[in-house]
Design a protein around this motif. Structure first.
Motif, mmCIF file in Angstrom:
data_model
loop_
_atom_site.group_PDB
_atom_site.id
_atom_site.type_symbol
_atom_site.label_atom_id
_atom_site.label_comp_id
_atom_site.label_asym_id
_atom_site.label_seq_id
_atom_site.Cartn_x
_atom_site.Cartn_y
_atom_site.Cartn_z
ATOM 1 N N GLU A 81 0.832 -1.197 0.000
ATOM 2 C CA GLU A 81 0.000 0.000 0.000
ATOM 3 C C GLU A 81 0.869 1.250 0.000
ATOM 4 O OE1 GLU A 81 -3.892 0.767 2.366
ATOM 5 O OE2 GLU A 81 -2.248 1.510 3.604
ATOM 6 N N LEU A 82 0.585 2.120 -0.953
ATOM 7 C CA LEU A 82 1.252 3.412 -1.020
ATOM 8 C C LEU A 82 0.555 4.335 -0.035
ATOM 9 C CD1 LEU A 82 3.263 5.312 -2.628
ATOM 10 C CD2 LEU A 82 1.267 5.953 -3.969
ATOM 11 N N THR A 83 1.268 4.797 0.984
ATOM 12 C CA THR A 83 0.646 5.659 1.988
ATOM 13 C C THR A 83 0.827 7.137 1.669
ATOM 14 O OG1 THR A 83 2.617 5.485 3.369
ATOM 15 C CG2 THR A 83 0.798 3.981 3.854
ATOM 16 N N SER A 84 1.922 7.482 0.979
ATOM 17 C CA SER A 84 2.181 8.875 0.608
ATOM 18 C C SER A 84 3.159 8.905 -0.560
ATOM 19 C CB SER A 84 2.782 9.620 1.797
ATOM 20 O OG SER A 84 3.262 10.870 1.402
ATOM 21 N N LEU A 86 -3.690 6.490 -8.685
ATOM 22 C CA LEU A 86 -3.285 5.745 -7.486
ATOM 23 C C LEU A 86 -2.434 6.600 -6.557
ATOM 24 C CD1 LEU A 86 -2.370 2.155 -8.783
ATOM 25 C CD2 LEU A 86 -4.252 2.800 -7.297
ATOM 26 N N VAL A 87 -1.502 7.326 -7.139
ATOM 27 C CA VAL A 87 -0.603 8.154 -6.333
ATOM 28 C C VAL A 87 -1.368 9.322 -5.703
ATOM 29 C CG1 VAL A 87 1.424 9.652 -6.410
ATOM 30 C CG2 VAL A 87 1.449 7.471 -7.621
ATOM 31 N N ASP A 88 -2.232 9.953 -6.489
ATOM 32 C CA ASP A 88 -3.007 11.097 -5.971
ATOM 33 C C ASP A 88 -3.969 10.687 -4.864
ATOM 34 O OD1 ASP A 88 -1.777 12.913 -7.622
ATOM 35 O OD2 ASP A 88 -3.359 12.884 -9.151
ATOM 36 N N ASN A 89 -4.492 9.480 -4.934
ATOM 37 C CA ASN A 89 -5.490 9.021 -3.960
ATOM 38 C C ASN A 89 -4.887 8.189 -2.836
ATOM 39 O OD1 ASN A 89 -7.680 10.217 -5.340
ATOM 40 N ND2 ASN A 89 -7.687 8.520 -6.798
ATOM 41 N N ALA A 90 -3.598 8.359 -2.581
ATOM 42 C CA ALA A 90 -2.942 7.613 -1.501
ATOM 43 C C ALA A 90 -3.630 7.913 -0.178
ATOM 44 C CB ALA A 90 -1.464 7.976 -1.443
ATOM 45 N N PRO A 91 -3.799 6.963 0.692
ATOM 46 C CA PRO A 91 -3.294 5.586 0.626
ATOM 47 C C PRO A 91 -4.112 4.727 -0.334
ATOM 48 C CG PRO A 91 -4.529 5.899 2.653
ATOM 49 C CD PRO A 91 -4.483 7.229 1.953
ATOM 50 N N SER A 92 -3.387 3.960 -1.139
ATOM 51 C CA SER A 92 -4.030 3.068 -2.096
ATOM 52 C C SER A 92 -3.172 1.822 -2.300
ATOM 53 C CB SER A 92 -4.251 3.785 -3.428
ATOM 54 O OG SER A 92 -3.038 4.314 -3.918
ATOM 55 N N SER A 93 -3.844 0.724 -2.600
ATOM 56 C CA SER A 93 -3.145 -0.540 -2.811
ATOM 57 C C SER A 93 -2.490 -0.540 -4.183
ATOM 58 C CB SER A 93 -4.116 -1.719 -2.724
ATOM 59 O OG SER A 93 -4.624 -1.831 -1.424
ATOM 60 N N ILE A 95 3.426 -2.612 4.039
ATOM 61 C CA ILE A 95 3.080 -3.962 3.564
ATOM 62 C C ILE A 95 2.126 -4.555 4.566
ATOM 63 C CG2 ILE A 95 3.952 -6.266 3.054
ATOM 64 C CD1 ILE A 95 6.584 -4.982 2.204
ATOM 65 N N LYS A 96 1.009 -5.010 4.073
ATOM 66 C CA LYS A 96 -0.015 -5.592 4.948
ATOM 67 C C LYS A 96 -0.195 -7.054 4.616
ATOM 68 C CE LYS A 96 -2.589 -1.371 5.583
ATOM 69 N NZ LYS A 96 -3.857 -0.713 5.493
#
Length: 122
Positions: free
Chosen positions: A59-62, A88-95, A121-122
């Motif tokens: 997951e991208l958190t930032s 995906l990057v703009d809407n972080a956090p995203s998988s 990592i989850k």
């Protein structure tokens, strides 16, 4: 015979610790049960569940300060187009990727962190 729970509770409140301990032992013997069994079983099940995990989600958190680098890294990892990767990057956090092995998850995390992004990592 009627069951008077209020009377039983009142008796328990007046009992000493050693009397209560004796009561627990007597109940365990009479009904062939153990007061500690559910706690031990729950603990063992939790340990097995954690050890058996073999798929992870990255997951991208930032995006960090270098957003463009993060978008490029996401495109490289996922194969997405520019618009989707930017989303995906703009809407972080995203998988970024789901159900991957631990080694692959760590590689993805390293690439994204190298680009300046924060990852879990989850």
């Amino acid at each position: 015979m009627a069951f008077d729970k209020d009377s039983i509770i009142a008796s328990l409140k007046e009992a000493s610790i050693s009397d209560l301990s004796d009561l627990v032992k007597a109940i365990e013997e009479e009904f062939d049960v153990s007061a500690a069994a559910p706690v031990a079983a729950a603990g063992a099940a939790g340990a097995d569940g954690a050890a058996a995990k073999d798929s992870f989600t990255v997951e991208l958190t930032s995006a960090g300060s270098a957003k463009v680098k993060a978008i490029k890294a996401v495109r490289e990892i996922t194969g997405l187009g520019l618009k989707d990767a930017k989303g995906l990057v703009d809407n972080a956090p995203s998988s970024i990727k789901e159900d991957v092995k631990e080694d692959e998850a760590n590689e993805i995390k390293a690439k994204l962190e190298e680009a300046g992004a924060s990852v879990t990592i989850k």
